[in-house]
Write a protein that holds these residues in place. Structure first.
Motif, PDB file in Angstrom:
ATOM      1  N   HIS A  73       0.832  -1.204   0.000  1.00 20.24           N
ATOM      2  CA  HIS A  73       0.000   0.000   0.000  1.00 20.24           C
ATOM      3  C   HIS A  73       0.871   1.261   0.000  1.00 20.24           C
ATOM      4  O   HIS A  73       0.900   2.027   0.950  1.00 20.24           O
ATOM      5  CB  HIS A  73      -0.977  -0.025   1.175  1.00 20.24           C
ATOM      6  CG  HIS A  73      -2.221  -0.785   0.862  1.00 20.24           C
ATOM      7  ND1 HIS A  73      -3.144  -0.323  -0.050  1.00 20.24           N
ATOM      8  CD2 HIS A  73      -2.671  -1.977   1.290  1.00 20.24           C
ATOM      9  CE1 HIS A  73      -4.125  -1.202  -0.149  1.00 20.24           C
ATOM     10  NE2 HIS A  73      -3.864  -2.229   0.647  1.00 20.24           N
ATOM     11  N   GLY A  76      -1.517   4.309   0.300  1.00 16.74           N
ATOM     12  CA  GLY A  76      -2.383   4.462   1.463  1.00 16.74           C
ATOM     13  C   GLY A  76      -3.840   4.116   1.251  1.00 16.74           C
ATOM     14  O   GLY A  76      -4.695   4.512   2.052  1.00 16.74           O
ATOM     15  N   HIS A  77      -4.153   3.344   0.214  1.00 16.14           N
ATOM     16  CA  HIS A  77      -5.562   3.019  -0.024  1.00 16.14           C
ATOM     17  C   HIS A  77      -6.116   2.063   1.025  1.00 16.14           C
ATOM     18  O   HIS A  77      -7.334   1.916   1.144  1.00 16.14           O
ATOM     19  CB  HIS A  77      -5.741   2.437  -1.426  1.00 16.14           C
ATOM     20  CG  HIS A  77      -5.447   3.410  -2.517  1.00 16.14           C
ATOM     21  ND1 HIS A  77      -5.667   3.125  -3.843  1.00 16.14           N
ATOM     22  CD2 HIS A  77      -4.957   4.673  -2.485  1.00 16.14           C
ATOM     23  CE1 HIS A  77      -5.317   4.167  -4.584  1.00 16.14           C
ATOM     24  NE2 HIS A  77      -4.871   5.116  -3.777  1.00 16.14           N
ATOM     25  N   ASN A  78      -5.233   1.412   1.785  1.00 19.18           N
ATOM     26  CA  ASN A  78      -5.714   0.601   2.904  1.00 19.18           C
ATOM     27  C   ASN A  78      -6.368   1.464   3.975  1.00 19.18           C
ATOM     28  O   ASN A  78      -7.124   0.964   4.816  1.00 19.18           O
ATOM     29  CB  ASN A  78      -4.566  -0.201   3.510  1.00 19.18           C
ATOM     30  CG  ASN A  78      -3.444   0.678   4.048  1.00 19.18           C
ATOM     31  OD1 ASN A  78      -2.984   1.583   3.355  1.00 19.18           O
ATOM     32  ND2 ASN A  78      -2.997   0.419   5.261  1.00 19.18           N
ATOM     33  N   HIS A  79      -6.095   2.767   3.966  1.00 18.87           N
ATOM     34  CA  HIS A  79      -6.756   3.698   4.882  1.00 18.87           C
ATOM     35  C   HIS A  79      -8.022   4.293   4.268  1.00 18.87           C
ATOM     36  O   HIS A  79      -8.998   4.538   4.977  1.00 18.87           O
ATOM     37  CB  HIS A  79      -5.819   4.834   5.257  1.00 18.87           C
ATOM     38  CG  HIS A  79      -4.723   4.438   6.192  1.00 18.87           C
ATOM     39  ND1 HIS A  79      -4.957   3.747   7.356  1.00 18.87           N
ATOM     40  CD2 HIS A  79      -3.379   4.624   6.127  1.00 18.87           C
ATOM     41  CE1 HIS A  79      -3.808   3.534   7.974  1.00 18.87           C
ATOM     42  NE2 HIS A  79      -2.842   4.051   7.250  1.00 18.87           N
ATOM     43  N   GLY A 138      -4.309  10.368   1.301  1.00 18.46           N
ATOM     44  CA  GLY A 138      -3.073  10.842   1.894  1.00 18.46           C
ATOM     45  C   GLY A 138      -2.263  11.648   0.903  1.00 18.46           C
ATOM     46  O   GLY A 138      -2.248  11.353  -0.294  1.00 18.46           O
ATOM     47  N   TYR A 341       1.339  13.170   5.065  1.00 18.14           N
ATOM     48  CA  TYR A 341       2.483  12.312   5.354  1.00 18.14           C
ATOM     49  C   TYR A 341       3.726  13.202   5.402  1.00 18.14           C
ATOM     50  O   TYR A 341       3.722  14.307   4.849  1.00 18.14           O
ATOM     51  CB  TYR A 341       2.656  11.255   4.255  1.00 18.14           C
ATOM     52  CG  TYR A 341       1.713  10.086   4.328  1.00 18.14           C
ATOM     53  CD1 TYR A 341       2.185   8.803   4.576  1.00 18.14           C
ATOM     54  CD2 TYR A 341       0.340  10.238   4.120  1.00 18.14           C
ATOM     55  CE1 TYR A 341       1.334   7.699   4.628  1.00 18.14           C
ATOM     56  CE2 TYR A 341      -0.519   9.155   4.171  1.00 18.14           C
ATOM     57  CZ  TYR A 341      -0.018   7.898   4.420  1.00 18.14           C
ATOM     58  OH  TYR A 341      -0.873   6.828   4.469  1.00 18.14           O
ATOM     59  N   TRP A 352       6.238   4.628   1.981  1.00 16.82           N
ATOM     60  CA  TRP A 352       4.818   4.929   2.151  1.00 16.82           C
ATOM     61  C   TRP A 352       4.080   3.662   2.581  1.00 16.82           C
ATOM     62  O   TRP A 352       3.186   3.703   3.432  1.00 16.82           O
ATOM     63  CB  TRP A 352       4.245   5.486   0.852  1.00 16.82           C
ATOM     64  CG  TRP A 352       2.960   6.239   0.986  1.00 16.82           C
ATOM     65  CD1 TRP A 352       1.715   5.702   1.209  1.00 16.82           C
ATOM     66  CD2 TRP A 352       2.765   7.657   0.903  1.00 16.82           C
ATOM     67  NE1 TRP A 352       0.765   6.692   1.254  1.00 16.82           N
ATOM     68  CE2 TRP A 352       1.385   7.910   1.068  1.00 16.82           C
ATOM     69  CE3 TRP A 352       3.610   8.733   0.689  1.00 16.82           C
ATOM     70  CZ2 TRP A 352       0.830   9.182   1.031  1.00 16.82           C
ATOM     71  CZ3 TRP A 352       3.069  10.010   0.646  1.00 16.82           C
ATOM     72  CH2 TRP A 352       1.699  10.226   0.818  1.00 16.82           C
ATOM     73  N   THR A 353       4.466   2.522   2.002  1.00 19.34           N
ATOM     74  CA  THR A 353       3.884   1.251   2.429  1.00 19.34           C
ATOM     75  C   THR A 353       4.188   0.987   3.896  1.00 19.34           C
ATOM     76  O   THR A 353       3.307   0.573   4.665  1.00 19.34           O
ATOM     77  CB  THR A 353       4.425   0.097   1.572  1.00 19.34           C
ATOM     78  OG1 THR A 353       4.101   0.331   0.200  1.00 19.34           O
ATOM     79  CG2 THR A 353       3.842  -1.236   2.008  1.00 19.34           C
ATOM     80  N   SER A 356       2.010   3.119   5.938  1.00 21.42           N
ATOM     81  CA  SER A 356       0.604   2.708   5.814  1.00 21.42           C
ATOM     82  C   SER A 356       0.260   1.548   6.728  1.00 21.42           C
ATOM     83  O   SER A 356      -0.903   1.367   7.095  1.00 21.42           O
ATOM     84  CB  SER A 356       0.298   2.320   4.360  1.00 21.42           C
ATOM     85  OG  SER A 356       0.349   3.442   3.509  1.00 21.42           O
ATOM     86  N   SER A 361       0.373   6.080  11.125  1.00 21.94           N
ATOM     87  CA  SER A 361      -0.399   6.590   9.980  1.00 21.94           C
ATOM     88  C   SER A 361      -1.887   6.721  10.283  1.00 21.94           C
ATOM     89  O   SER A 361      -2.642   7.223   9.447  1.00 21.94           O
ATOM     90  CB  SER A 361      -0.220   5.659   8.773  1.00 21.94           C
ATOM     91  OG  SER A 361      -0.783   4.385   9.039  1.00 21.94           O
TER      92      SER A 361
END
Length: 425
Positions: A73, A76-79, A138, A341, A352-353, A356, A361
């Protein structure tokens, strides 16, 4: 291919009273979740994303710890998925408690990173019934946005020649032709002012002693306007075909997708800004800051630590990225919240991963989630703001008719998405 993410998010929504339909718009990993009394009130859609990026896996640690082969991720699409679904749940509960007319919906949108999911949903008419769309992402600042991003077009070019020993000079060399074609387009960059070009060779042989008979070159072009970027794409195709004709190599253009950049909407940006002022900036702990400082130093050695800790409303300039909901913003008013971020953590990067997946985060998307929920309630409470947002959209679009450019990958993404990712479509 995001079936597990869809199951997690739709289960979350169903637990909180949402009616869920999966596979909407003919997109297997898209969904529509609805809750509300209706009764002629506004229909507010909140977009959820949940796809990852190939090659960016990393543990939630402040150093590189991944294979570089699995997805991660890195955007940040997991957020975005959980935060935006949580916003919808909170807004729907509050709307019922306040006896507000209207409906809160979540549109589950896959495959943003290849510029396809929302384009396919828009082409299928999924967004047509909504009065306003809200989302979050993000980035490097906390705040609401009312400014454009780039229009994007992307496509894959397949060069086909001969498979042979690399020493056979008379064979049609697909790899050298593709390399020459890309260099020729870059050399003509002055003919396409303002164009940003990115490319990758997805399939280009396995060993230097064997000339590959097929080479796949995936290209992406960006510009602040759609027409120039489409003209540049057609110019790229013409350059590629001219080079291939000189070497006797065949070339096939396989269009992926294209999207406009964001259409600014001050009305929705101001609603979101008001909500953010109530929520306040992300509530990072000292431990969060310590981790982000260590990660920033690992990703950008020697760069001063820089993290936006205030809230602003951004209406000037143009953002560097493209988004597949940019196109939707030209037909339905769209408002977006960003959370920050550190500037030393590059987007679409292993760092970024890492962030995340770390608790450091969480504060940013929580801020965004709370602001989206408040904004959705404000739009149901004062539908006149939606009327004004639609009037602004109409004024900005002017007399032009907005039509989706049909994606070229819809069928393969529906039937066999693995074939796309394995470069055999």
């Amino acid at each position: 291919m995001e079936y597990q993410s869809v199951a997690n998010l739709t289960g979350f929504l169903e637990t909180h009273g949402f009616e869920v339909e999966t596979g909407v718009g003919g997109v297997p990993t898209a969904f529509l979740a609805r809750r509300g009394a209706g009764q002629g009130g506004p229909r507010v859609g909140i977009l959820a994303e949940y796809d990852a990026l190939p090659g960016l896996d990393n543990a939630a640690v402040a150093h590189r710890s991944g294979t570089g082969r699995r997805p991660g991720h890195g955007c940040g699409h997991n957020h975005i998925g959980p935060a935006n679904c949580g916003a919808a749940i909170a807004a729907a509960i509050a709307a019922e408690d306040l006896s507000l007319a209207g409906e809160i919906c979540v549109i589950g949108c896959p495959a943003e990173e290849i510029l396809w999911g929302k384009i396919a949903l828009q082409e299928a008419g999924v967004f047509d019934a909504f009065d306003a769309l809200l989302t979050s992402h993000g980035d490097y600042q906390n705040g609401s946005l009312s400014r454009p991003c780039h229009a994007v077009v992307t496509g894959e070019f397949v060069f086909r020649g001969d498979s042979a020993h690399a020493g056979m000079g008379g064979a049609r060399d697909a790899l050298k032709t593709a390399e020459t074609a890309m260099a020729a387009f870059i050399a003509e960059a002055d003919h396409f002012p303002g164009i940003v070009e990115k490319h990758v060779f997805r399939s280009a042989g396995i060993m230097p002693g064997v000339m590959p008979d097929e080479v796949r070159l995936w290209c992406s072009l960006r510009h602040r306007e759609l027409d120039p970027v489409m003209a540049a794409y057609r110019g790229m195709e013409a350059v590629f075909r001219a080079v291939a004709a000189r070497t006797g190599v065949e070339v096939e253009e396989k269009f992926v997708a294209a999207s406009r950049g964001y259409l600014a909407n001050d009305v929705l940006a101001d609603v979101l800004d008001d909500s953010l002022r109530l929520v306040g900036p992300p509530r990072w702990t000292d431990a969060d800051i310590d981790f982000m400082q260590a990660l920033s130093e690992a990703a950008s050695p020697g760069k001063p630590f820089d993290l936006h800790r205030d809230i602003d409303c951004f209406k000037d300039g143009i953002d560097y990225y493209g988004q597949d909901d940019g196109d939707a913003s030209w037909i339905v008013p769209l408002g977006r919240v960003n959370w920050a971020y550190p500037a030393g953590v590059p987007i679409h990067h292993w760092a970024w991963t890492a962030l995340s997946g770390h608790p450091a985060s969480d504060a940013g998307p929580l801020m965004a989630s709370e602001a989206l929920a408040l904004a959705a309630i404000e739009l149901l409470t004062d539908p006149e703001k939606i009327v004004r947002a639609k009037m602004e959209l109409t004024s900005r679009v002017g007399p032009q008719t907005i039509k989706v450019i049909p994606p070229g990958i819809t069928q393969i993404m529906r039937d066999d998405p693995l074939a796309f990712w394995e470069a055999r479509w």
